[in-house]
Design a protein around this motif. Structure first.
Motif, mmCIF file in Angstrom:
data_model
loop_
_atom_site.group_PDB
_atom_site.id
_atom_site.type_symbol
_atom_site.label_atom_id
_atom_site.label_comp_id
_atom_site.label_asym_id
_atom_site.label_seq_id
_atom_site.Cartn_x
_atom_site.Cartn_y
_atom_site.Cartn_z
ATOM 1 N N THR A 90 0.832 -1.204 0.000
ATOM 2 C CA THR A 90 0.000 0.000 0.000
ATOM 3 C C THR A 90 0.868 1.257 0.000
ATOM 4 O O THR A 90 1.806 1.375 0.783
ATOM 5 C CB THR A 90 -0.922 0.012 1.231
ATOM 6 N N ARG A 91 0.523 2.201 -0.860
ATOM 7 C CA ARG A 91 1.256 3.465 -0.905
ATOM 8 C C ARG A 91 0.739 4.380 0.199
ATOM 9 O O ARG A 91 -0.464 4.431 0.494
ATOM 10 C CB ARG A 91 1.131 4.108 -2.281
ATOM 11 N N VAL A 92 1.656 5.108 0.810
ATOM 12 C CA VAL A 92 1.366 5.918 1.994
ATOM 13 C C VAL A 92 1.785 7.356 1.701
ATOM 14 O O VAL A 92 2.893 7.604 1.206
ATOM 15 C CB VAL A 92 2.118 5.388 3.233
ATOM 16 N N TYR A 93 0.903 8.321 2.026
ATOM 17 C CA TYR A 93 1.167 9.729 1.731
ATOM 18 C C TYR A 93 0.925 10.588 2.963
ATOM 19 O O TYR A 93 0.063 10.294 3.791
ATOM 20 C CB TYR A 93 0.268 10.229 0.600
ATOM 21 N N ASP A 94 1.689 11.673 3.058
ATOM 22 C CA ASP A 94 1.492 12.686 4.099
ATOM 23 C C ASP A 94 0.521 13.734 3.561
ATOM 24 O O ASP A 94 0.791 14.372 2.545
ATOM 25 C CB ASP A 94 2.834 13.321 4.465
ATOM 26 N N ASP B 192 4.123 14.295 0.472
ATOM 27 C CA ASP B 192 5.264 13.388 0.327
ATOM 28 C C ASP B 192 4.799 11.933 0.398
ATOM 29 O O ASP B 192 3.906 11.595 1.179
ATOM 30 C CB ASP B 192 6.297 13.626 1.428
ATOM 31 N N GLU B 193 5.441 11.077 -0.427
ATOM 32 C CA GLU B 193 5.191 9.651 -0.309
ATOM 33 C C GLU B 193 6.126 9.069 0.727
ATOM 34 O O GLU B 193 7.332 9.358 0.731
ATOM 35 C CB GLU B 193 5.380 8.940 -1.645
ATOM 36 N N ARG C 131 6.224 2.399 1.796
ATOM 37 C CA ARG C 131 5.011 1.637 1.508
ATOM 38 C C ARG C 131 4.757 0.570 2.576
ATOM 39 O O ARG C 131 5.674 0.023 3.164
ATOM 40 C CB ARG C 131 5.132 0.960 0.137
ATOM 41 N N ARG D 64 -6.010 7.307 -4.530
ATOM 42 C CA ARG D 64 -5.182 8.135 -5.407
ATOM 43 C C ARG D 64 -5.539 7.773 -6.844
ATOM 44 O O ARG D 64 -5.855 6.624 -7.150
ATOM 45 C CB ARG D 64 -3.696 7.876 -5.148
ATOM 46 N N ARG E 256 -5.138 6.716 -10.667
ATOM 47 C CA ARG E 256 -4.180 6.003 -11.505
ATOM 48 C C ARG E 256 -4.837 5.710 -12.847
ATOM 49 O O ARG E 256 -5.965 5.215 -12.888
ATOM 50 C CB ARG E 256 -3.724 4.711 -10.834
ATOM 51 N N CYS F 100 -5.052 3.844 -0.869
ATOM 52 C CA CYS F 100 -3.787 4.252 -0.260
ATOM 53 C C CYS F 100 -4.042 4.591 1.208
ATOM 54 O O CYS F 100 -5.187 4.586 1.668
ATOM 55 C CB CYS F 100 -3.168 5.448 -0.993
ATOM 56 N N LEU G 15 -3.462 7.554 4.106
ATOM 57 C CA LEU G 15 -3.203 8.980 4.215
ATOM 58 C C LEU G 15 -2.927 9.350 5.668
ATOM 59 O O LEU G 15 -3.749 9.083 6.554
ATOM 60 C CB LEU G 15 -4.412 9.770 3.706
#
Length: 275
Positions: A206-210, A215-216, A219, A233, A235, A246, A248
């Motif tokens: 899983t992609r993780v973002y601030d 910022d990424e 994962r 997100r 795609r 994702c 957040l």
């Protein structure tokens, strides 16, 4: 392989596992003794190494669990009026643990004193730290490692892993909160003090973002002392643009901060309204 508390004979049995069965009583006794160590908490399948901050897996412990499925016969066990037929018996010893009717734990799992088990399920190889609440219908999968003072809310699914040999179990570290109906699977890691909102899906990829900076982040990990919610997100594929799941990060906490649960709930709700 890291240093193990289990006997080296497990490795030899593993190498010849195709020829083993319930009639091999010496092998069975060796494996039963090994899983008894897991059951008592004298050995663990995995842990976080304080020096490297990496999850270390004792493959010998995992091999012992897999061998038990070959060496133990299906047998009847009982819990009150309920009857079960399985190769792995139910756990019987819970010193210092509150076990509410309906809670099920398999032999080879361990719960430290102060754990509360609502009607829930803990699989073999699972470890649950002191002061943790495993709430109603929550599941701690095989070999999953849950830290101290954690709250796994209602319906949480913590994934298990026995195979493939290179797979890393899910680790939820100390002082975490995992919201209702969340899924943490595929070797994902919830780091110390992280709080996950309801319905989060966190996998190893899983992609993780601030949310504040965009910022990424690494994962498959909820950062330490963070408040996180599930999000999407965009795609683009050949067939169009789709929302991909994702994680957040919407707030950072001070290390050691004890977050008021009502305030935390409000924060999760406000985020949902803002969307």
């Amino acid at each position: 392989m890291p240093s193990s508390d289990l006997p080296a004979e497990i490795d030899a049995l593993w190498a010849g596992r195709e020829d083993l069965g319930p009639v091999d009583t010496d092998a069975r006794d060796t494996v039963v003794a090994a899983i008894d160590l897991l059951d008592r908490g004298a050995a663990r399948v995995a842990w976080v190494d304080p020096g490297s901050d990496r999850v270390v897996v004792d493959e010998r412990a995992r091999r012992a669990i897999l061998l038990s499925f070959r060496l133990l016969e299906v047998a009847e066990s009982t819990a009150g009026p309920f009857r079960h037929h399985d190769r792995i018996p139910l756990k019987r010893d819970f010193p210092g643990v509150r076990v509410v009717p309906g809670a099920i734990a398999r032999w080879g799992s361990h719960h430290e004193p102060g754990v509360v088990l609502m009607p829930s399920f803990t699989n073999i190889g699972g470890f649950v730290g002191a002061g943790t609440l495993v709430d109603t219908w929550a599941t701690v999968g095989s070999c999953a490692q849950i830290g101290r003072n954690v709250h796994l809310a209602g319906g949480v699914g913590i994934g298990g892993v026995l195979e493939p040999p290179t797979a890393v179990p899910v680790v939820v570290e100390d002082d975490c909160f995992v919201g209702s109906r969340s899924l943490v699977v595929e070797g994902a890691r919830v780091r110390t003090g992280a709080k996950l909102g309801a319905g989060v899906v966190l996998t190893g990829s899983t992609r993780v973002y601030d949310a504040e900076t965009g910022d990424e982040l690494p994962r498959g990990e909820a950062p330490p002392w963070s408040v996180c919610v599930g999000a999407t997100r965009p795609r683009t594929y050949g067939g169009g643009t789709f929302g991909m799941s994702c994680l957040l990060v919407i707030k950072r906490l001070e290390p050691g901060e004890v977050h008021d649960k009502l305030a935390l709930d409000l924060l999760f709700r406000l985020h949902g309204e803002a969307e």
